[in-house]
Design an enzyme around this catalytic site. Sequence first.
Site, PDB file in Angstrom:
ATOM      1  N   ASP A 166      60.622  44.481 -23.959  1.00 43.42           N
ATOM      2  CA  ASP A 166      59.684  45.557 -23.656  1.00 43.42           C
ATOM      3  C   ASP A 166      60.141  46.226 -22.361  1.00 43.42           C
ATOM      4  OD1 ASP A 166      58.398  44.109 -25.687  1.00 43.42           O
ATOM      5  OD2 ASP A 166      56.400  44.530 -24.885  1.00 43.42           O
ATOM      6  N   LYS A 234      55.333  51.883 -27.042  1.00 38.57           N
ATOM      7  CA  LYS A 234      54.219  51.114 -26.502  1.00 38.57           C
ATOM      8  C   LYS A 234      53.502  51.947 -25.453  1.00 38.57           C
ATOM      9  CE  LYS A 234      53.547  46.779 -23.862  1.00 38.57           C
ATOM     10  NZ  LYS A 234      54.261  45.581 -23.349  1.00 38.57           N
ATOM     11  N   LYS A 270      52.662  49.969 -30.355  1.00 42.98           N
ATOM     12  CA  LYS A 270      51.970  48.869 -29.679  1.00 42.98           C
ATOM     13  C   LYS A 270      51.060  49.416 -28.584  1.00 42.98           C
ATOM     14  CE  LYS A 270      52.768  44.721 -26.840  1.00 42.98           C
ATOM     15  NZ  LYS A 270      53.804  43.813 -26.274  1.00 42.98           N
TER      16      LYS A 270
END
Length: 334
Positions: A166, A234, A270
């Site tokens: 991430d 995300k 996400k």
Amino acid sequence: MPTTVPAYGTEAAERLASMADVTASDAALRRFLHGLPGVDAVGLQARAATLGTRSIKTTAKAYAIDLAISMIDLTTLEGADTPGKVRALCAKGAAPDPTDRTVPKVAAICVYPDMVATAKEALLDGGAPDIHVASVATAFPSGRAALPVKLADARDAVAAGADEIDMVIDRGAFLSGRYLEVFEEIRAVKEACRRADRSAAHLKVILETGELQTYDTVRRASWLAMLAGADFIKTSTGKVAVNATPPVTLLMLEAVRDFRDAVGVQVGVKPAGGIRTTKDAIKYLVMVNETLGDDWLTPDWFRFGASSLLNDLLMQRQKLNTGRYSGPDYVTVD
């Protein structure tokens, strides 16, 4: 459980190749991103609010709760994290309710790079090697570091066994209009996700939408990340004042839908930060279903970045099964 994103088909590869001119220069990328349709803020917020009023009951609610549990990236990202805390989190992810083995496992355990090996070992020892280990990287959460430092951060996490990385984009560069710089940084991190055996960790690109100021910039950042090769986009780090919100998540869902229509490549989404209740999680699942359909309603393509959400899902699940709420000691406090 999460699986490897399929290799691009011939048609998708050709469509992606046709987009090469868009990223050939900073000027070309700026023209493309600023040529995207403007966001109708009032319409976006109204649509998100309307989807949030859908009532999900009985068997549909039970299904949604289990689905949400299976989509969680169970997260601990604190300076005080210890190997013991990470091992306990892994045990909880593998068996969220030790009294009920029908509860699904979570999708992933998300930790800092130095805790990746601990998490991998704990999941293997706990009989849950199918749960992925996600690691934040690239000078999370600020992203304020030189590119070689960011790449070393990502490579270290992958070498330790991370299945997913991430990364955070350089918001300063993006908001300054240095789009190609951000694009090339994402591409470099994507390359750093490759392993010696030619497989690769999945790359989730964190936009930190709470710092992007407008819906138009969120749309541009979403497209930029996808063009650079993000496997997921995300919303947030969970470390700023404003994290995931329904309108922003809806906008990102629309972006991945339009991206697949344009180039034939599917990208996951996400939302992270601030999603704490079952009611909130179900609102997001309704949004995914109404905007993208069944194709995205799996842990392969939609995740919740959360720590406290799992506890509320477990308590609501027991309420459906027994007709009564449990006390606060029913679940562990992470």
